[in-house]
Design a protein around this motif. Structure first.
Motif: not given
Ligand code: SF4
Ligand code: SF4
Length: 501
Positions: A475, A423, A453-459, A419-420, A477
């Motif tokens: 995975e 998170v 937060y800069t937009g949707a991302f996968p985790v 995760a970025p 979203e």
């Protein structure tokens, strides 16, 4: 057994004669002919009985044999657990059944191309139960085929009623026993025993299942019988597409048997039968092969869709040949090419293709089965909004279902991976202790600081056991509002905030 005379066929007097144009087990008006095939002692009957005995013993024993604390085969639908010889599959692993089912399908194709309908004659439950259990009981109670045919033709009397009632009572009891055993494959023997001692309404669905299954078994084996193979079973219909001239089938050697004719006392042909200008073929037209056929066909008319490959006609004809002091094998296992005097080719394009497909499927299945882990997990978004946000964070809420497939307790650890930065995982920080074969559903919140937060991302959510011996990953979203909207909302909030003097 008469060699000179004509053996009564497996049918009653009002039944159609075996022909390629009609079914001898169905009259012109559509009514069912009750076939009464004779018993045919011989080497194939011995081997078939042995094979059937082993298969029946396996069916009876599997629910009682315990492997790893569970029955060897237990399809526990209620708990969504499937136990096979100490190996447990959860509902999440059922995709592996694709390999099992497709492997069985290809295996059957391969076997049919090579050995014809050996499955039908030797191992199909319909044949095993009908020929080796129900028909034998009928024979013990009512007598062999000629006696049963006479009983069929006789008017109703006290003696006939008593015989038939005894047969059908035995069929009913046996069907009930088999249905109970069938249920044991789904609930285990101890649970079945407890259900049997409880009131029917306490387990009404199991009660209905047993009586429904017993009813189906009874109707099938007491009445429908060979019709299942001839009319209902799609495999019989497929056989003509699956076999070729080099597949092993049961066939009649026309070259050796014809011209057929009844023997006279001097060994020649009876007047008016066959071609007196030639020496007679080996077939004495005794119809013994027809009398023993459980589907009522005459194999001398060629390979037919009704032939289940039971080999009874081989035993019957070999016995006739033995009495005539002629070599056996007028009816035998052979290919159509072999019966026509040619050579059977075992290695053929379709055999090679089926073998390669089976091999490839086996390798892929082997790899797939190694992916089965002693735990399973699933993750779904919680009912409600896809995301929530406030002044500090954006959050997604999930439900994690953890399944322990081990006998003993197990600790499972849930973590986010890849995760970025920023998170965070809220909930499930500590390992979850699951009881043996236990299952739990726990909430999991994934949160990210609003500012980051800069937009949707996968985790990636991973679950591993406490010792780190295996790891499962899924995975998801992470969803949130449009970052621009968030910024505007933030700006607006600042403008409306009270400013100091
Ligand atoms: S094939 Fe054999 S069993 Fe059948 S009628 Fe001829 S001799 Fe009899
Ligand atoms: S023809 Fe022979 S092998 Fe085929 S079903 Fe009849 S008895 Fe069995």
């Amino acid at each position: 057994m008469s060699i000179r005379g004509t053996e009564p066929s497996a049918q009653t007097a009002t039944a159609p004669s075996p022909s390629l144009e009609s079914l001898s087990s169905i009259r012109a008006d559509g009514s069912h002919v009750r076939l009464q095939p004779a018993d045919a002692p011989g080497r194939f009957r011995r081997w078939r009985r042995l094979a059937a005995g082993l298969l029946l013993a396996l069916y009876l024993a599997l629910p009682w044999i315990r492997v790893g604390g569970y029955p060897a085969v237990l399809l526990d639908l209620a708990a969504r657990r499937f136990h096979f010889f100490g190996w447990t599959l959860a509902a999440q692993d059922l995709w592996l059944l694709f390999f099992l089912i497709s492997g069985l399908g290809f295996g059957l194709f391969f076997m049919t191309a090579l050995l014809g309908r050996v499955w039908c004659g030797w191992a199909c439950p319909q044949t095993v139960f009908l020929e080796h259990v129900y028909r034998r009981i009928e024979r013990w109670i009512e007598g062999d085929a000629p006696v049963r045919r006479r009983l069929d033709a006789a008017p109703w009397s006290g003696a006939k009623l008593a015989r038939r009632a005894a047969t059908h009572a035995a069929f009913l009891v046996l069907s009930l026993v088999l249905a109970h055993l069938f249920l044991a494959y789904f609930v285990s023997v101890p649970a079945l025993w407890a259900m049997m001692r409880a009131a029917p309404l306490a387990h009404w669905s199991a009660f209905l299942f047993v009586f429904g299954s017993a009813g189906v078994l009874y109707v099938d084996f007491a009445w429908f019988r060979e019709q299942l193979c001839i009319v209902l079973c799609p495999y019989g219909r497929l056989q003509s597409a699956l076999i070729d001239d080099h597949s092993l089938v049961i066939g009649y050697d026309t070259r050796r048997g014809e011209p057929r004719g009844k023997r006279t006392a001097t060994g020649g042909l009876a007047a008016g039968v066959g071609d007196p200008g030639h020496s007679a073929g080996d077939c004495v037209d005794c119809d013994r092969c027809v009398a023993v056929c459980p589907t009522g066909i005459d194999i001398r008319q060629g390979l037919q869709i009704e032939c289940i490959g039971c080999a009874a006609c081989i035993d019957a004809c070999d016995a006739v040949m033995a009495r005539l002091r002629r070599p056996p094998g007028l009816i035998r296992y052979d290919s159509l090419a072999g019966l026509a005097g040619g050579v059977t080719r075992w290695v053929r394009p379709r055999i090679v293709i089926y073998s390669l497909l089976l091999l490839a499927g086996g390798i892929v299945a082997g790899g797939a089965f190694t992916t089965v882990k002693p735990a399973a997990f699933g993750i779904t978004r919680m009912v409600g909004a896809a995301y929530y946000f406030d002044a500090a964070t954006v959050r997604n809420q999930f439900l994690v279902r953890l399944v322990n497939k081990r006998e003993g307790p197990q600790q499972l650890v849930v973590r986010l991976q890849g995760a970025p930065a920023g998170v965070a995982q809220v909930g499930l920080e500590r390992p979850v202790e699951l009881a043996g074969m236990g299952e739990e559903v726990r909430p999991l919140v994934i949160a990210v600081a609003r500012a980051g937060y800069t937009g949707a991302f996968p985790v990636t959510v991973v679950v591993r056991d406490a010792g780190g011996t295996f790891e499962l990953a899924r995975e998801v979203e992470f969803l949130g509002p449009d970052p621009k909207l968030l910024q505007e909302e933030e700006k607006g909030r600042h403008e409306h905030e009270p400013h100091g003097p």
